[in-house]
Design an enzyme around this catalytic site. Sequence first.
Site, PDB file in Angstrom:
ATOM      1  N   HIS A 130       0.836  -1.203   0.000  1.00 38.22           N
ATOM      2  CA  HIS A 130       0.000   0.000   0.000  1.00 38.22           C
ATOM      3  C   HIS A 130       0.874   1.256   0.000  1.00 38.22           C
ATOM      4  O   HIS A 130       0.597   2.235   0.695  1.00 38.22           O
ATOM      5  CB  HIS A 130      -0.923  -0.015   1.239  1.00 38.22           C
ATOM      6  CG  HIS A 130      -2.230   0.705   1.048  1.00 38.22           C
ATOM      7  ND1 HIS A 130      -3.437   0.049   1.031  1.00 38.22           N
ATOM      8  CD2 HIS A 130      -2.518   2.013   0.882  1.00 38.22           C
ATOM      9  CE1 HIS A 130      -4.414   0.942   0.864  1.00 38.22           C
ATOM     10  NE2 HIS A 130      -3.875   2.133   0.767  1.00 38.22           N
ATOM     11  N   ASP A 185       3.522  -3.517  -6.968  1.00 36.80           N
ATOM     12  CA  ASP A 185       3.624  -2.058  -6.921  1.00 36.80           C
ATOM     13  C   ASP A 185       4.467  -1.676  -5.717  1.00 36.80           C
ATOM     14  O   ASP A 185       4.704  -2.486  -4.826  1.00 36.80           O
ATOM     15  CB  ASP A 185       2.244  -1.376  -6.916  1.00 36.80           C
ATOM     16  CG  ASP A 185       1.433  -1.604  -5.654  1.00 36.80           C
ATOM     17  OD1 ASP A 185       2.016  -1.742  -4.553  1.00 36.80           O
ATOM     18  OD2 ASP A 185       0.192  -1.633  -5.741  1.00 36.80           O
ATOM     19  N   VAL A 219       8.724   1.586  -7.590  1.00 30.27           N
ATOM     20  CA  VAL A 219       9.241   1.566  -8.967  1.00 30.27           C
ATOM     21  C   VAL A 219       9.432   2.997  -9.473  1.00 30.27           C
ATOM     22  O   VAL A 219       8.474   3.763  -9.558  1.00 30.27           O
ATOM     23  CB  VAL A 219       8.297   0.791  -9.911  1.00 30.27           C
ATOM     24  CG1 VAL A 219       8.782   0.890 -11.354  1.00 30.27           C
ATOM     25  CG2 VAL A 219       8.176  -0.659  -9.474  1.00 30.27           C
TER      26      VAL A 219
END
Length: 367
Positions: free
Chosen positions: A254, A285, A288
């Site tokens: 998150h 995720d 990045v």
Amino acid sequence: MEITNVTEYDAIAKQKLPKMVYDYYASGAEDQWTLQENRNAFARILFRPRILIDVSKIDMTTTVLGFKISMPIMVAPTAMQKMAHPDGEYATARAASAAGTIMTLSSWATSSVEEVASTGPGIRFFQLYVYKNRNVVEQLVRRAERAGFKAIALTVDTPRLGRRESDIKNRFTLPPNLTLKNFEGLDLGKMDEANDSGLASYVAGQIDRTLSWKDVQWLQTITKLPILVKGVLTGEDARIAIQAGAAGIIVSNHGARQLDYVPATISALEEVVKATQGRIPVFLDGGVRRGTDVFKALALGASGIFIGRPVVFSLAAEGEAGVRKVLQMLRDEFELTMALSGCRSLKEISRNHITTEWDTPRPSARL
């Protein structure tokens, strides 16, 4: 001065945005150790490039849940984008579509699913929280389906909101001219100012803390859309996700905004990939910022990655053009990384192209 990398947008956004808004986007939970680690962990993975391979043609295309996209770089759900720029989610949707990739719309967007669909064609996913009032959940899912969204990204790491201290200090609330558009007409649209973080008190009242795997199965009874489980960090949960009917997994912490001192997502990725045994795709995720990061995630078994903060920071700086530029810069860097590593297509990117701190030393090659 020309912007030459994704990270430079952070400083520009910090200059342009009100402190409350920048801090909301930028901060992580508590000590923000995981926030730093999401970046630092990428820096500890090194390349083992292969040389003298014809890389004159590079193919970055891939498919996600059967949808063909131009590159394995997609847009993660980030809340309330109109705080960053008046065009908000409209701009992000157009930029993602122009780049030939997928946008995930946050439940807590400042533009509705219908408004985002009206920006034109594009492959879009809808991020969902499960609320105490299941009727609200059903309405949101139906609307996303009708608006042509192709999948649900179910956030599973937020039975309660993480403690983001800057939001408490700033008394974060949604600016008065904005509303959570997907909740208009559901008596959930406006957040009250509270003496804590306004979002925390709002969400605390709405998000269902009883959420469990049976709800993932319930969701499949109300929609035919594939469900991505977003927020998996362990092999155990990856296996349960498959049993529960997930179409894919997003390894996510998150954006380091929930539980501090969880590992970086890139560090958790391989365990999750191994547990799934190729049965469903695994995405990542968190942290990045470079094409090299994208390559490292794919080398560790990810089918693609999602970017969050780079989107809102570039949106704040330059609107739609900024988001387009971020997607283009990452694409160009990723293509260069593939070429310099000796990979012509995504399927040629292998575990042997990288080395990590948890690898056993390789036996030296004998001639």
